[in-house]
Design a protein around this motif. Structure first.
Motif: not given
Length: 132
Positions: A10-23
């Protein structure tokens, strides 16, 4: 995989935040460790454990042993401490296996994946109460 992940941010989302969201969206999660605890993996596991018990999904942690004579490339103390803090009161399947590629590692990973599959099938059967 990284290319796909970057495209899903998502706009402004870090790669770590993306993987947390996916998990958090997954039906089950397996975290694989040897000696290193990455910041992103730690965030994913902590986010899963922070869910209320009624919303938790299966989490398995697999710790691979070092090969005979192999020295850790990093200090395993942070990982040891993190894993020691998990478990009491948590529904986490923890498996300590032989080295990566060993028969023990394959057997335990197969056991975990079979358990996840059976749990998913059981959950699916329970949810299909409207089936004829």
């Amino acid at each position: 995989m990284w290319e796909d992940a970057l495209a899903q941010r998502l706009e402004g989302e870090s790669v770590n935040a993306l993987f947390v969201r996916m998990a958090l969206q997954c039906h089950a999660t397996i975290a694989l460790f040897k000696t290193r605890l990455g910041a992103g993996t730690r965030e994913e596991v902590e986010a899963l454990l922070a869910l209320p018990p009624e919303h938790r999904k299966p989490l398995s942690i697999v710790r691979f042993a070092l090969e005979d004579g192999e020295e850790p490339t990093e200090d395993p103390s942070p990982l040891d401490e993190f894993l020691a803090g998990i478990g009491t009161g948590e529904k986490v399947l923890y498996a300590s296996t032989g080295p990566i590629g060993s028969d023990d590692a394959y057997l335990k990973l197969t056991h975990i994946l079979t358990g996840f599959t059976l749990a998913a099938l059981d959950a699916g059967i329970e949810e299909r109460t409207d089936a004829p």
